[in-house]
Design a protein around this motif. Structure first.
Motif, short mmCIF file in Angstrom:
data_model
loop_
_atom_site.label_atom_id
_atom_site.label_comp_id
_atom_site.label_asym_id
_atom_site.label_seq_id
_atom_site.Cartn_x
_atom_site.Cartn_y
_atom_site.Cartn_z
N THR B 197 25.51 -103.80 -9.86
CA THR B 197 24.54 -103.58 -10.94
C THR B 197 24.32 -104.89 -11.67
O THR B 197 25.06 -105.25 -12.57
N SER B 198 23.29 -105.58 -11.22
CA SER B 198 23.01 -106.93 -11.71
C SER B 198 21.97 -106.87 -12.82
O SER B 198 21.08 -106.02 -12.78
N PRO B 199 22.01 -107.70 -13.81
CA PRO B 199 22.95 -108.83 -13.97
C PRO B 199 24.26 -108.45 -14.65
O PRO B 199 25.12 -109.29 -14.83
N TYR B 200 24.38 -107.16 -15.01
CA TYR B 200 25.50 -106.76 -15.89
C TYR B 200 26.87 -107.04 -15.28
O TYR B 200 27.82 -107.37 -15.97
N GLU B 206 31.94 -111.85 -9.45
CA GLU B 206 32.46 -113.18 -9.21
C GLU B 206 33.97 -113.22 -9.45
O GLU B 206 34.72 -113.86 -8.71
N ALA B 207 34.40 -112.51 -10.50
CA ALA B 207 35.83 -112.47 -10.81
C ALA B 207 36.63 -111.85 -9.66
O ALA B 207 37.75 -112.27 -9.36
N VAL B 208 36.06 -110.84 -9.00
CA VAL B 208 36.73 -110.24 -7.85
C VAL B 208 36.91 -111.28 -6.75
O VAL B 208 37.97 -111.42 -6.15
N ARG B 209 35.86 -112.03 -6.51
CA ARG B 209 35.92 -113.04 -5.44
C ARG B 209 36.89 -114.17 -5.76
O ARG B 209 37.38 -114.84 -4.85
N ASN B 210 37.19 -114.36 -7.05
CA ASN B 210 38.07 -115.47 -7.43
C ASN B 210 39.46 -115.01 -7.86
O ASN B 210 40.24 -115.81 -8.35
N ARG B 383 25.55 -97.43 -16.73
CA ARG B 383 26.12 -97.43 -15.38
C ARG B 383 27.13 -98.58 -15.21
O ARG B 383 28.26 -98.38 -14.74
N SER B 384 26.71 -99.76 -15.65
CA SER B 384 27.59 -100.92 -15.45
C SER B 384 28.85 -100.81 -16.30
O SER B 384 29.91 -101.28 -15.91
N ASP B 385 28.74 -100.17 -17.48
CA ASP B 385 29.93 -99.95 -18.29
C ASP B 385 30.94 -99.08 -17.54
O ASP B 385 32.14 -99.36 -17.50
N CYS B 386 30.42 -98.00 -16.98
CA CYS B 386 31.29 -97.09 -16.20
C CYS B 386 31.91 -97.84 -15.02
O CYS B 386 33.11 -97.74 -14.75
N GLU B 387 31.07 -98.59 -14.32
CA GLU B 387 31.55 -99.31 -13.14
C GLU B 387 32.60 -100.35 -13.52
O GLU B 387 33.60 -100.52 -12.81
N ARG B 388 32.37 -101.03 -14.63
CA ARG B 388 33.31 -102.06 -15.05
C ARG B 388 34.68 -101.47 -15.35
O ARG B 388 35.71 -102.02 -14.96
N ARG B 389 34.69 -100.33 -16.02
CA ARG B 389 35.98 -99.70 -16.33
C ARG B 389 36.70 -99.28 -15.04
O ARG B 389 37.91 -99.45 -14.89
#
Lengths: 415, 415
Positions: B197-200, B206-210, B383-389
């Motif tokens: 869910t971009s850009p959110y 990126e943090a996952v990839r790093n 949506r992105s809030d839910c996904e982030r949690r």
């Protein structure tokens, strides 16, 4: 699997077989009316013939559909010969200096024709009993193990290649079951096959059968043996499967080969070196207290692991952008992360190796098949003292293996 | 693997096929001139037809040699159909109340004829989005998983049986590779297939990839997925592979089946329940704050694991003297030791399950294939809030999974 066309050869029929087989006859310089055959199979399972003409030599190994030393009452698929030939060819391809070349394989006859590993090569175990130092042994074994294990694992293969090889070697299940029985089961229960230096070790053998924590750990090791398809392992890499001179190290007899945990090979070799170490006190005589030799064995154990570590991780570095699908370079491209990943992988492998080393030691003291290192100590009190120390070390190692970070720590425990 | 004789069916040719196939026609009461066909394939890979006559019904599923939703540019072996049919039959045999019966399988045509799972059955994921409680879901899924995993493992099978099954399912390697790519690889690297869910969530992806520690743990999970041949697993046991009513639970679509780690199935199911949980806040409306429903999901997660534990260990107890060769009764005959062994096995399985649950969650948020639970939340900020949690929970779970002793502790973390 069919018996059709199969017949057990004797010297006479083997002579005819060789004459009729160009890939074998040519290795004898085609001197087909001028070669000598000698049966030398000292193993438990197969017939082995040395064939020598004035211009060349070969070894012929034939598997028979039962356990040779017991007879037809213990059937054992002769298809093991197919897996031995397949593994030999693969391992020779990966470590040509340390595995004999296969000249000929006949699946119907369960017959392998291969390089004769000539004198002064002897079985490593006999050299260890005699107190002979082999300065290149650790280097060579580390190279054999690093090459054969790395290149058959997902560190180098694609998943497609790995699963295809796993599937093929699933067929060698009878030999896997034999290992399960003699290494992971029989020593931990009452079994007609078990024996030990009685009566001296009677209570020790009983203690093994009643050691709950030991049995808990052995269960985990057995699960890994049965379920972890990490690499094409030799499957029986004790010091009786290695032939040596001062300059040469040759690994033979991979009929137990299958896709299993790498640590089972490393552990088999290291565990049998520890057995040789603990047997030394039984071989002391007036002229030789074996102290120097014991130190050499310990150094060889340390060198084997440390050189293996170096060679294996170096192969990993070389092929970090190679076909292997375990750690994709795009993900594990950070230097620090790659080091972390390697350290974790190698530490897990180290602990696996220690666990399997210990399991292989225990089974040689209270299980069905013993080792000449101890058996050749005729004084039973002395022998059982050596065996007891080895057994106590192995039990400790099984339980505490995860606490060790270096091979030096393990050696300190043994001493 | 040949294409010979294979053709993609449409409604017309399927009609002729059914008429000519007694095992299918008979399920329609042989009313071969009086049935309706409806294409309903909403998956990414196959064609699925519902066929209904006045006297009966069937489902026809045909695999095609590419990924349906992408086209012939992404080839995908139609042999997956063979593994799906084989797994369905095996799982139906082991858990008949929760797996549809296979009536017919045609390997050349990659075509399965099976029970039509009739309305009001719906895909579980849709029920979870709608906020519907299924009081028997945990019980049923625990039963399905306990039966299918226990009876296909070395706890019940002999080594010979296990290795034979492992070898067969090694053939389903293309589907294994797809999972490796979409679950264990793509989310952790730059990939054209990834989305979020971009850009959110740009910085989160990126943090996952790093995240070095995360990638270290994911590597271990991937190794287990590739190398641990513990049981015949479904391989894709998310909430879209389960159809439900209040009384019935049916597990479908095991085309990813192979011999892998049990925790991958348990984790897939639990992980997708956690996704449903984290999505609930996006489905809140004026009349329903979803609090009760969130509690029900958490109870269902807890019940699933706890009931699985109970059923699985109970099967183990029942068959403790059975054919399974993992823990021979003669060795593990002591009550206290058996409990120790079980606790260790189940704790390892628990930690595997948590790790795979987390990996399956992460890939649904930053990988190629997303879930309707989140996708149906049209407000992108919500949506992105839910996904982030969900993502933060999953990352934590991956790293700390070994610290959890009970499912209640995991749920406390999620809350």
């Amino acid at each position: 699997m069919t018996m059709e066309g199969f017949r057990v050869l004797d010297e006479k029929s083997l002579r005819e077989y060789i004459k009729a087989t160009p890939s074998l006859a040519s290795k004898l310089g085609n001197e087909v009316d001028n070669f000598k055959i000698k049966e030398v199979g000292d193993g438990n399972l197969n017939f082995v013939y040395i064939v020598i003409s004035p211009s060349g030599s070969i070894v012929i190994k034939q598997a028979i559909p039962y356990v040779r030393c017991i007879g037809e009452s213990w059937p054992m698929t002769k298809e093991r010969s197919y897996f031995e030939a397949t593994a030999l060819k693969r391992q020779h391809g990966l470590s040509p200096k340390h595995v004999p070349e296969v000249y000929h394989f006949d699946r119907t006859m369960s017959l392998i024709g291969m390089r004769y590993i000539e004198p002064p090569h002897i079985i490593l175990r006999k050299g260890l009993i005699a107190g002979v130092e082999y300065p290149l042994l650790a280097e060579h074994m580390a190279e054999f193990m690093a090459n054969t294990l790395f290149y058959t694992s997902l560190l180098y293969l694609t998943t497609t290649q790995l699963k295809s090889a796993v599937a093929e070697f699933c067929g060698n299940v009878e030999l896997c079951r034999l290992t399960e029985q003699v290494v992971f089961s029989d020593p931990y229960k009452i079994s007609e096959f078990n024996r030990w230096t009685s009566p001296y070790l009677d209570t020790d053998a009983e203690a093994v059968r009643n050691d709950q924590i030991l049995k808990l750990e052995v269960a985990e090791l057995k699960s890994k043996f049965c379920e972890k398809t990490q690499a094409l392992i030799h499957g029986d890499l004790h010091t009786g499967s290695v032939m040596v001179t001062h300059e040469s190290t040759q690994v033979i007899d991979p009929e137990f080969a299958f896709y299993g945990p790498m640590g089972f090979d490393i552990g088999a070799f290291i565990g049998n070196l520890f057995l040789a170490y603990f047997a030394q006190d039984g071989h002391v005589d007036q002229g030789n207290d074996r102290k120097t030799y014991k130190a050499w064995i310990m150094d060889t154990i340390a060198d084997t692991w440390n050189l293996f570590y170096k060679k294996f991780t170096s192969l990993w570095d070389i092929h970090k952008e190679g076909p292997g699908e375990a750690y994709l370079h795009e993900i594990y491209n950070d230097l620090e992360l790659r080091e972390l990943v390697k350290q974790k992988y190698m530490m897990d492998l180290f602990h696996d190796s220690l666990g399997f080393a210990a399991a292989k030691m225990i089974r040689r003291i209270v299980g069905v098949a013993h080792v000449e290192d101890f058996e050749s100590i005729s004084d039973l009190v002395k022998r059982s003292d050596c065996e007891r120390r080895a057994l106590e070390f192995a039990k400790n190692l099984t339980k505490k293996r995860r606490n060790f970070n270096t091979i030096a720590d393990v050696i300190a425990l043994a001493k």
